[in-house]
Motif scaffolding. Structure first.
Motif, short mmCIF file in Angstrom:
data_model
loop_
_atom_site.label_atom_id
_atom_site.label_comp_id
_atom_site.label_asym_id
_atom_site.label_seq_id
_atom_site.Cartn_x
_atom_site.Cartn_y
_atom_site.Cartn_z
N THR A 52 -0.13 -5.39 -11.00
CA THR A 52 -0.96 -6.49 -11.02
C THR A 52 -0.23 -7.80 -10.95
OG1 THR A 52 -3.08 -5.46 -12.08
CG2 THR A 52 -2.71 -7.76 -11.94
N ALA A 78 -2.62 0.67 -10.44
CA ALA A 78 -1.95 -0.30 -9.44
C ALA A 78 -1.24 -1.36 -10.10
CB ALA A 78 -2.98 -1.07 -8.37
N HIS A 85 -3.49 -6.99 -6.56
CA HIS A 85 -2.80 -5.78 -6.46
C HIS A 85 -2.00 -5.38 -5.79
CE1 HIS A 85 -6.72 -5.52 -8.96
NE2 HIS A 85 -5.85 -5.05 -10.18
N VAL A 129 -6.17 1.24 -7.40
CA VAL A 129 -6.79 0.02 -8.20
C VAL A 129 -7.82 0.61 -9.18
CG1 VAL A 129 -8.44 -2.08 -8.17
CG2 VAL A 129 -6.34 -1.96 -6.59
N ASN A 156 0.80 -1.18 0.07
CA ASN A 156 -0.16 0.02 0.00
C ASN A 156 1.03 1.31 -0.15
OD1 ASN A 156 -2.65 1.36 0.36
ND2 ASN A 156 -2.02 1.97 2.39
N LEU A 168 -4.02 1.97 -1.95
CA LEU A 168 -4.06 1.09 -2.79
C LEU A 168 -5.43 0.92 -3.55
CD1 LEU A 168 -2.91 -1.57 -4.38
CD2 LEU A 168 -3.66 -2.72 -2.30
N ALA A 169 -6.63 1.09 -2.83
CA ALA A 169 -7.83 1.02 -3.44
C ALA A 169 -8.03 2.20 -4.29
CB ALA A 169 -8.95 1.20 -2.25
N TYR A 186 -8.23 -3.18 1.12
CA TYR A 186 -8.27 -3.95 -0.31
C TYR A 186 -8.88 -5.47 0.07
CZ TYR A 186 -6.39 -6.45 -4.18
OH TYR A 186 -5.98 -7.19 -5.45
N GLN A 187 -9.86 -5.86 -0.53
CA GLN A 187 -10.45 -6.89 -0.42
C GLN A 187 -10.61 -7.67 1.03
OE1 GLN A 187 -9.21 -10.28 -3.21
NE2 GLN A 187 -8.63 -8.50 -4.97
#
Length: 336
Positions: free
Chosen positions: A319, A317, A168, A312, A90, A308-309, A97-98
């Motif tokens: 991958t 971001a 990501h 994305v 991050n 990070l979000a 994130y997720q």
């Protein structure tokens, strides 16, 4: 055999944290495996110039915050000693994130890394640092190498997705400069064709950036009071705090120079952005209190500093496919 000449290694502690020093006739580089693999000394011995900026608060052990005692910002900032951090997965502000909540610049900058010697001869010394993240299934490695007679630190980093799912990440090198090397009038050079994306443009979707007023050609960006600001010249104390994002690198490199210079080269196919951050005394509240005079020139895999979000969402971001490893080569060299 222990040496005090040519290329050599030293192991020890700094303020209770594990440390290793890579040294030769011209350069001394201090690294903290016990805290994120941070570089806390980058000393050019012939001129007694340390390129590392150290914060007034100094070095603090981050382990008291590893179990959630701090908020997502303080976990990094309260233990930020300056220097050079590895940032992954991050970048920037706390993010989710997720289902994983990630602190500012988390996770690896606050974790202890394993350290092993991979070369120890008069010709060269090298160590391999490694760590696994705790909230996402990643493994990080980096080899730091110093050869006899040179003024260049060579780094090869590896980021591995250890899961069977695509993931990501934001991957960055949080490199900052300060006095006595950094002073007003110091110059920053970049390759031709690099463009500047102001922060307010970076947080909009890519298709809207032109309508938002960017990107601009380096080194000019809009100034708060009208006109433009020349980013290639380090400003006087008290200038406004700012962050912009640079892109369009055919080859990743920059130079920052006063009486002597630092040149950083990296693989721009892995880290296509350069974050340029300046905090030169204008911020009088937490955490700087008007005491910082620093410029950060930070190769990164995504933007902006919103975490990070956000990277994305805007498509910048990094991958990593299932079980994929990304490799990054970087070189930091003093030029007198």
């Amino acid at each position: 055999m222990r040496r005090n000449w040519a290329a050599r290694l030293r192991h020890g502690t700094i303020d209770g944290l594990r440390a290793v020093t890579l040294e030769n006739e011209r350069l001394r580089v201090g690294v903290l495996p016990g805290k994120g693999g941070d570089v806390v000394e980058f000393l050019h011995k012939p001129t007694d110039t340390d390129f590392v900026w150290l914060t007034p608060q100094g070095l603090r052990d981050p382990r008291d915050h590893l179990h959630g005692a701090a908020d997502g910002v303080a976990q990094f900032v309260d233990h930020y000693e300056g220097g050079w951090q590895e940032v992954f997965p991050n970048g920037g502000a706390p993010s989710e994130y997720q289902g994983a909540r990630l602190a500012q610049h988390g996770e690896v900058s606050g974790l202890p890394w394993e350290c092993e010697v991979v070369a120890d001869s008069p010709e060269e010394v090298a160590v391999r640092l490694s760590v696994r993240t705790r909230r996402l299934p990643y493994r990080m490695e980096k080899v730091l190498r110093l050869r006899s007679g040179t003024t260049a630190l060579e780094v090869e980093g590896r980021a591995t997705n250890e899961s069977g799912l695509p993931l990501h990440a934001m991957w960055g090198q949080h490199i900052v400069y300060g006095p006595p090397f950094l002073r007003p009038g110091a110059r920053i050079r970049l390759p031709e064709g690099v463009r500047v994306i102001p922060h307010e443009s970076a947080i909009t979707p890519p298709a809207r950036r032109v309508r938002a007023g960017g990107p601009w050609e380096w080194p000019l960006v809009p100034a708060d009071g009208g006109g433009v600001t020349d980013l290639s010249v380090v400003p006087e104390p008290g200038a406004p705090s700012d962050i912009v994002y640079l892109t369009g690198f055919n080859k990743g490199w920059y130079e920052i120079s006063g009486d002597i210079a630092m040149r950083v080269e990296w693989d721009a196919s892995v880290l296509p952005y350069l974050w340029m951050w300046q905090e030169v005394g204008a911020s009088t509240g937490y955490p700087w209190w008007g005491r910082a005079y620093t410029v950060g020139l930070e190769p990164f895999a995504g933007m902006p500093t919103d975490g990070l979000a956000a990277a994305v969402a805007n498509g910048t971001a990094l991958t990593l496919k299932p079980h994929e490893t990304k490799v990054l080569s970087l070189r930091a060299e003093v030029r007198a």
